[in-house]
Design a protein around this motif. Structure first.
Motif, PDB file in Angstrom:
ATOM      1  N   ARG A  64       0.819  -1.207   0.000  1.00 31.51           N
ATOM      2  CA  ARG A  64       0.000   0.000   0.000  1.00 31.51           C
ATOM      3  C   ARG A  64       0.855   1.260   0.000  1.00 31.51           C
ATOM      4  NH1 ARG A  64      -2.386  -0.547   4.646  1.00 31.51           N
ATOM      5  NH2 ARG A  64      -3.920  -2.028   3.847  1.00 31.51           N
ATOM      6  N   ASN A  65       1.951   1.273   0.760  1.00 29.80           N
ATOM      7  CA  ASN A  65       2.781   2.473   0.870  1.00 29.80           C
ATOM      8  C   ASN A  65       3.377   2.909  -0.467  1.00 29.80           C
ATOM      9  OD1 ASN A  65       2.260   2.686   3.578  1.00 29.80           O
ATOM     10  ND2 ASN A  65       4.156   1.706   4.232  1.00 29.80           N
ATOM     11  N   PRO A  66       4.211   2.080  -1.109  1.00 23.90           N
ATOM     12  CA  PRO A  66       4.776   2.516  -2.388  1.00 23.90           C
ATOM     13  C   PRO A  66       3.736   2.653  -3.491  1.00 23.90           C
ATOM     14  CG  PRO A  66       5.357   0.221  -1.951  1.00 23.90           C
ATOM     15  CD  PRO A  66       4.726   0.759  -0.706  1.00 23.90           C
ATOM     16  N   LEU A  67       2.662   1.856  -3.418  1.00 20.10           N
ATOM     17  CA  LEU A  67       1.639   1.943  -4.451  1.00 20.10           C
ATOM     18  C   LEU A  67       0.937   3.295  -4.406  1.00 20.10           C
ATOM     19  CD1 LEU A  67       0.217   0.448  -6.731  1.00 20.10           C
ATOM     20  CD2 LEU A  67      -1.418  -0.425  -5.052  1.00 20.10           C
ATOM     21  N   SER A  68       0.670   3.795  -3.222  1.00 21.82           N
ATOM     22  CA  SER A  68       0.021   5.104  -3.103  1.00 21.82           C
ATOM     23  C   SER A  68       0.927   6.201  -3.643  1.00 21.82           C
ATOM     24  CB  SER A  68      -0.356   5.383  -1.643  1.00 21.82           C
ATOM     25  OG  SER A  68       0.800   5.460  -0.830  1.00 21.82           O
ATOM     26  N   ALA A  69       2.244   6.057  -3.409  1.00 21.95           N
ATOM     27  CA  ALA A  69       3.194   7.043  -3.943  1.00 21.95           C
ATOM     28  C   ALA A  69       3.188   7.007  -5.468  1.00 21.95           C
ATOM     29  CB  ALA A  69       4.594   6.754  -3.410  1.00 21.95           C
ATOM     30  N   ALA A  70       3.201   5.805  -6.048  1.00 21.02           N
ATOM     31  CA  ALA A  70       3.207   5.665  -7.508  1.00 21.02           C
ATOM     32  C   ALA A  70       1.926   6.220  -8.122  1.00 21.02           C
ATOM     33  CB  ALA A  70       3.397   4.198  -7.892  1.00 21.02           C
ATOM     34  N   LEU A  71       0.783   5.949  -7.492  1.00 19.74           N
ATOM     35  CA  LEU A  71      -0.498   6.433  -8.017  1.00 19.74           C
ATOM     36  C   LEU A  71      -0.573   7.961  -7.983  1.00 19.74           C
ATOM     37  CD1 LEU A  71      -2.981   3.834  -6.477  1.00 19.74           C
ATOM     38  CD2 LEU A  71      -2.373   4.081  -8.883  1.00 19.74           C
ATOM     39  N   SER A  72      -0.079   8.544  -6.893  1.00 22.36           N
ATOM     40  CA  SER A  72      -0.088  10.006  -6.801  1.00 22.36           C
ATOM     41  C   SER A  72       0.794  10.623  -7.879  1.00 22.36           C
ATOM     42  CB  SER A  72       0.403  10.439  -5.413  1.00 22.36           C
ATOM     43  OG  SER A  72      -0.461   9.970  -4.401  1.00 22.36           O
ATOM     44  N   ALA A  73       2.011  10.079  -8.041  1.00 18.37           N
ATOM     45  CA  ALA A  73       2.929  10.591  -9.057  1.00 18.37           C
ATOM     46  C   ALA A  73       2.354  10.398 -10.459  1.00 18.37           C
ATOM     47  CB  ALA A  73       4.291   9.903  -8.935  1.00 18.37           C
ATOM     48  N   CYS A  74       1.696   9.268 -10.670  1.00 18.98           N
ATOM     49  CA  CYS A  74       1.084   8.991 -11.974  1.00 18.98           C
ATOM     50  C   CYS A  74      -0.006  10.016 -12.295  1.00 18.98           C
ATOM     51  CB  CYS A  74       0.514   7.577 -11.973  1.00 18.98           C
ATOM     52  SG  CYS A  74       0.052   6.973 -13.607  1.00 18.98           S
ATOM     53  N   THR A  75      -0.754  10.431 -11.290  1.00 15.84           N
ATOM     54  CA  THR A  75      -1.793  11.450 -11.474  1.00 15.84           C
ATOM     55  C   THR A  75      -1.186  12.766 -11.928  1.00 15.84           C
ATOM     56  OG1 THR A  75      -3.189  10.430  -9.779  1.00 15.84           O
ATOM     57  CG2 THR A  75      -3.648  12.727 -10.337  1.00 15.84           C
ATOM     58  N   PHE A  76      -0.053  13.146 -11.305  1.00 10.48           N
ATOM     59  CA  PHE A  76       0.623  14.387 -11.690  1.00 10.48           C
ATOM     60  C   PHE A  76       1.146  14.310 -13.126  1.00 10.48           C
ATOM     61  CE2 PHE A  76       1.415  14.795  -6.952  1.00 10.48           C
ATOM     62  CZ  PHE A  76       0.499  15.830  -6.794  1.00 10.48           C
ATOM     63  N   VAL A  77       1.720  13.155 -13.485  1.00 14.09           N
ATOM     64  CA  VAL A  77       2.239  12.982 -14.847  1.00 14.09           C
ATOM     65  C   VAL A  77       1.101  13.075 -15.863  1.00 14.09           C
ATOM     66  CG1 VAL A  77       3.326  11.363 -16.448  1.00 14.09           C
ATOM     67  CG2 VAL A  77       4.240  11.630 -14.140  1.00 14.09           C
ATOM     68  N   LYS A  78      -0.011  12.408 -15.570  1.00  8.87           N
ATOM     69  CA  LYS A  78      -1.163  12.434 -16.473  1.00  8.87           C
ATOM     70  C   LYS A  78      -1.673  13.856 -16.663  1.00  8.87           C
ATOM     71  CE  LYS A  78      -5.768  10.414 -17.115  1.00  8.87           C
ATOM     72  NZ  LYS A  78      -6.786   9.509 -16.528  1.00  8.87           N
ATOM     73  N   THR A  79      -1.750  14.619 -15.568  1.00  8.02           N
ATOM     74  CA  THR A  79      -2.202  16.004 -15.654  1.00  8.02           C
ATOM     75  C   THR A  79      -1.266  16.838 -16.524  1.00  8.02           C
ATOM     76  OG1 THR A  79      -3.178  15.850 -13.442  1.00  8.02           O
ATOM     77  CG2 THR A  79      -2.757  18.057 -14.306  1.00  8.02           C
ATOM     78  N   ALA A  80       0.057  16.617 -16.332  1.00  7.39           N
ATOM     79  CA  ALA A  80       1.048  17.382 -17.098  1.00  7.39           C
ATOM     80  C   ALA A  80       0.997  17.044 -18.584  1.00  7.39           C
ATOM     81  CB  ALA A  80       2.445  17.114 -16.545  1.00  7.39           C
ATOM     82  N   VAL A  81       0.814  15.766 -18.899  1.00  9.62           N
ATOM     83  CA  VAL A  81       0.815  15.321 -20.298  1.00  9.62           C
ATOM     84  C   VAL A  81      -0.404  15.839 -21.045  1.00  9.62           C
ATOM     85  CG1 VAL A  81       0.618  13.277 -21.782  1.00  9.62           C
ATOM     86  CG2 VAL A  81       2.252  13.295 -19.894  1.00  9.62           C
ATOM     87  N   TYR A  82      -1.559  15.927 -20.378  1.00 14.58           N
ATOM     88  CA  TYR A  82      -2.794  16.309 -21.050  1.00 14.58           C
ATOM     89  C   TYR A  82      -3.079  17.811 -20.988  1.00 14.58           C
ATOM     90  CZ  TYR A  82      -4.097  11.456 -21.809  1.00 14.58           C
ATOM     91  OH  TYR A  82      -4.121  10.165 -22.248  1.00 14.58           O
ATOM     92  N   GLU A  83      -2.118  18.603 -20.554  1.00 16.77           N
ATOM     93  CA  GLU A  83      -2.292  20.051 -20.598  1.00 16.77           C
ATOM     94  C   GLU A  83      -2.301  20.534 -22.050  1.00 16.77           C
ATOM     95  OE1 GLU A  83       0.833  21.636 -18.266  1.00 16.77           O
ATOM     96  OE2 GLU A  83      -0.218  21.399 -16.356  1.00 16.77           O
TER      97      GLU A  83
END
Length: 453
Positions: A64-83
């Protein structure tokens, strides 16, 4: 005569009584044995169920710990890519690079953890096998954990305080990462401002590590049971069961170190006393010329490039490879990785063992990568080991490498495979080249296959 008749009858009755008594005792003994065996089976079943529950609980907590970190970072990347204008500034590009680094570190940690999860329940029984290697405390432990703990827009900072800058020690890298990640993640639950600090020192000749924060601190009444498995939750929301801190102690005990709460610590922030947990590895720092050279190699991109080019040059210019896996995405990624490494190679793919058996009748393959569990259109298809056994029976002499997320090395080799790789399939050059070189050393290739000069 009458007296003798009475005596004989009495003796006969006595014998019959003794026999019946013996039979009754025997039946009673057998009944007691069956009862004890049943009780033992029930006890063992309960212990097995508890062990399985503990293992599942551990895995859920650790992933759960590293997975939550990866999911949060993935959300930021997705937001940046779709700007509308994605990553049009250096600051935006650097933020994405940081997030990708977080995702990579988190997923690598999960991968390594799941590879060894079957050994986790051995920690408390002191049966877990440690993999001791030379560890750079900052590069191998603190920085990867910081990347997994970092969340953009948090009101606190995640810091590293390692003095001296480079501390090398003989330890189990994955287990130390687990401990520091658990302690760091525990701190992030309570800190709403200030810092979470990961650090290391050399004190009294031993390497010591610590995780400190500017949170509310540990209540006095809970300090004595801090590392107990099912202690009362430390947070106001009553989340968690104490598995993380208890596991930290189990792992540190296994490494023959000490872990404790520094009750004299103060965060330096008014109204936020904080907490500091210290780990004494009870090992001296290690540094030799060979180790120093090894660490320099790891941090020198130029040296790594030279080694990779030398490794790549040692591979054949042409190879026929068959990649067998029923998972289309994993199969495509494997084929893409191999083709990208050396475009001149011919890489074919098959989704089932049955298709692989058909392909080898008309084509010759130098290397065959074989997954274990594969389904066909008609239902359950041939397993990888069954396919390997069938290939060898057909006289196929290709180098065969088994693939599975489970450790089936013995099963594949018994079936006739030459090597075995735990999934995921290596996709980075520095990981894949040694695997291929090891594979190619198991059997001679066709004389028509040339080496790169």
């Amino acid at each position: 005569l009458f007296v003798w008749t009475i005596v004989i009858f009495a003796v006969f009755a006595f014998c019959i009584s003794c026999l019946l008594y013996c039979l009754l005792i025997q039946k009673q003994v057998h009944s007691e044995i069956r009862t004890e065996q049943t009780a033992l089976l029930i006890k063992n079943a309960r212990q097995a169920a508890l062990s399985e529950r503990a293992l599942n609980e551990f895995i859920a907590h650790e992933v759960r710990n590293p997975l939550s970190a990866a999911l949060s970072a993935c959300t930021f990347v997705k937001t940046a890519v779709y700007e509308s204008e994605p990553m049009n500034t250096e600051l935006a590009r650097q933020a994405v690079r940081d997030d990708v680094n977080i995702i990579e570190n988190s997923l690598r940690f999960i991968n390594e953890l799941l590879r060894s999860m079957l050994d986790i329940h051995k920690a408390e029984d002191k049966q877990m096998i440690l993999h001791i290697e030379t560890v750079d405390v900052r590069l191998d432990i603190l920085e990867p954990v910081k990347a997994m703990l970092y969340h953009r827009d948090e009101r606190f900072t995640v810091e590293i305080d390692c003095q001296p800058e480079r501390i090398l020690v003989e330890a189990d890298r994955l287990r130390l990462q687990q401990v520091i990640l658990n302690l760091g993640r525990n701190s992030t639950k309570f800190v709403d401002s200030g810092y979470v600090r990961l650090g290391a020192r050399v004190e009294d000749g031993n390497v010591c590590m610590f995780v400190e924060d500017s949170g509310p601190g540990v209540p006095i009444e809970k300090r004595n049971n801090l590392f107990c498995r099912f202690q009362e939750s430390l947070d106001s929301m009553a989340q968690g069961t104490g598995v993380g801190l208890n596991l930290c102690k189990s792992l540190i005990d296994l490494m023959q170190g000490d872990i404790w709460l520094d009750e004299s610590f103060d965060s330096g922030i008014k109204g936020r006393p904080g907490s500091r947990i210290v780990i004494d590895l009870k090992k001296s720092p290690t540094l030799s010329d060979a180790m120093e050279n090894s660490m320099l190699m790891r941090t020198s991109a130029l040296s790594e490039d030279v080694l990779l080019e030398e490794g790549l040059a040692s591979l054949p210019t042409s190879l026929n490879i068959l990649f067998v896996d029923d998972d289309r995405i994993l199969r495509k990624l494997g084929v893409r990785t191999l083709a990208k490494l050396t475009p001149s190679w011919n890489v074919r793919e098959a989704s089932t063992g049955e298709i692989a058996l058909q392909l080898v009748k008309t084509e010759r393959f130098d290397i065959i990568f074989m997954d274990q569990y594969m389904a066909s259109s008609s239902g359950q298809g041939l397993k990888g080991t069954e396919t390997v056994r069938a290939l060898r029976a057909e006289g196929v002499t290709s180098i065969i490498c088994g693939l599975s997320a489970n450790n089936l090395e013995d099963n594949f080799k018994a079936a006739g495979a030459d090597k075995f790789i735990l999934k995921p399939f290596p996709c980075k050059k520095d990981e894949l080249i040694p695997v291929l070189r090891s594979l190619l050393s198991t059997r001679p290739l066709s004389p028509s296959i040339d080496k790169i000069e």
